[in-house]
Design an enzyme around this catalytic site. Structure first.
Site, PDB file in Angstrom:
ATOM      1  N   GLU A  38       0.859  -1.199   0.000  1.00 40.68           N
ATOM      2  CA  GLU A  38       0.000   0.000   0.000  1.00 40.68           C
ATOM      3  C   GLU A  38       0.896   1.252   0.000  1.00 40.68           C
ATOM      4  OE1 GLU A  38      -2.076   0.209   3.733  1.00 40.68           O
ATOM      5  OE2 GLU A  38      -3.424   1.818   3.074  1.00 40.68           O
ATOM      6  N   LYS A 108      -9.423   2.328  -2.070  1.00 42.04           N
ATOM      7  CA  LYS A 108      -9.685   1.678  -0.771  1.00 42.04           C
ATOM      8  C   LYS A 108     -11.020   2.129  -0.179  1.00 42.04           C
ATOM      9  CE  LYS A 108      -7.197   0.975   3.647  1.00 42.04           C
ATOM     10  NZ  LYS A 108      -5.942   1.301   4.361  1.00 42.04           N
ATOM     11  N   CYS A 141      -5.150  -3.197   2.413  1.00 44.63           N
ATOM     12  CA  CYS A 141      -4.904  -3.284   3.851  1.00 44.63           C
ATOM     13  C   CYS A 141      -6.164  -3.477   4.715  1.00 44.63           C
ATOM     14  CB  CYS A 141      -4.084  -2.084   4.298  1.00 44.63           C
ATOM     15  SG  CYS A 141      -3.173  -2.446   5.833  1.00 44.63           S
TER      16      CYS A 141
END
Ligand code: ACM
Length: 262
Positions: A38, A108, A141
């Protein structure tokens, strides 16, 4: 299909150097698809929106162009994280670059902690991308803590989940991603970073230990806690297609959507 992770420790704010490191890795990789962490171009520990805007880039932009060139040289694709500038908004994105250019950008959807102060939340539906002989899904993540995200991708046909990460909670992500792989019968590539970032009174240590998990939960590869590592394994994405786990059980067909109230 040969897939892998590239674990490293991006240097905060050194976008050109970090991207060059990703490009070098891509050029040397004898693989089809490599996943990197990330925010791999920029580092993670932002302390203001102004700082974030200084390191964010549009897609396509200089970093994705450099990595597309590297992908073209090696024939290998890469999924990596970067702060994506779109108009006056920055997303914590994972970009899928192939020898043909940017294939897909995932923004995300579950922002972690102070990310909420700086990044916009992704608002696009989850999507599965066909690449070579695999159906590929992307998460970033903290998305690992929401089983719905991986389940949605798996229900849409994902066979391989690429998961660029900057995990900070010890052991948690390595545990959940193994469970997500088993409960969805998919391959999972967790590409985590390592190292410590410090800013005035703030400090974060990232947990390394990237891993590749098979649909039956086997650990096909795992990295150490704090060193650069490129690891590649051979997989057969078709083995993630069947969701059968016992003679009378299929993980997807047995779901009780008539009972779940979500
Ligand atoms: C995280 O989502 N970077 C913990």
């Amino acid at each position: 299909m040969r897939i892998g992770y590239y674990q490293f420790s991006p240097e905060f704010g050194r976008v050109e150097e970090n991207t060059e490191k990703l490009a070098d890795t891509l050029r040397s990789a004898k693989a089809d698809l490599i996943v990197a962490p990330e925010l791999a171009t920029s580092g993670y520990l932002f302390t203001s929106v102004e700082e974030l805007f200084g390191y964010a880039e549009p897609v396509p932009g200089p970093s994705t162009e450099k990595l597309t060139d590297a992908a073209r040289e090696s024939g290998c694709a890469m999924v990596f994280g970067m702060p994506e500038l779109s108009g006056d908004t920055v997303y914590n994105s994972a970009v899928f670059v192939t020898p043909d250019g940017v294939e897909y950008v995932y923004r995300k959807i579950h922002l972690f902690n102070t990310e909420k102060l700086y990044f916009a939340r992704g608002d696009r539906r989850l999507k599965v991308v066909d690449y070579k002989n695999a159906r590929v899904g992307l998460l970033v993540c903290f998305d690992h803590m929401f089983p719905e995200a991986a389940r949605t991708l798996a229900l849409k046909g994902a066979e391989v989940i690429c998961h660029p990460s900057n995990l900070v909670l010890p052991k948690l992500g390595q545990l959940t991603t193994r469970v997500r792989a088993v409960e969805n019968k998919v391959y999972w590539i967790l590409a985590n970073r390592y190292g410590t970032e410090r800013k005035k009174d703030k400090e974060l240590t990232y947990t390394g230990k990237s891993q590749i998990i098979s649909p039956d939960g086997a650990i096909l590869a795992s990295a150490e806690e704090s060193r650069d590592e490129l690891k590649i394994v051979e997989i057969n994405p078709a083995s993630a297609r069947s969701k059968k786990i016992a003679f009378y059980n299929d993980l997807f067909k047995d779901r009780r959507t008539d009972i779940y109230e979500i």
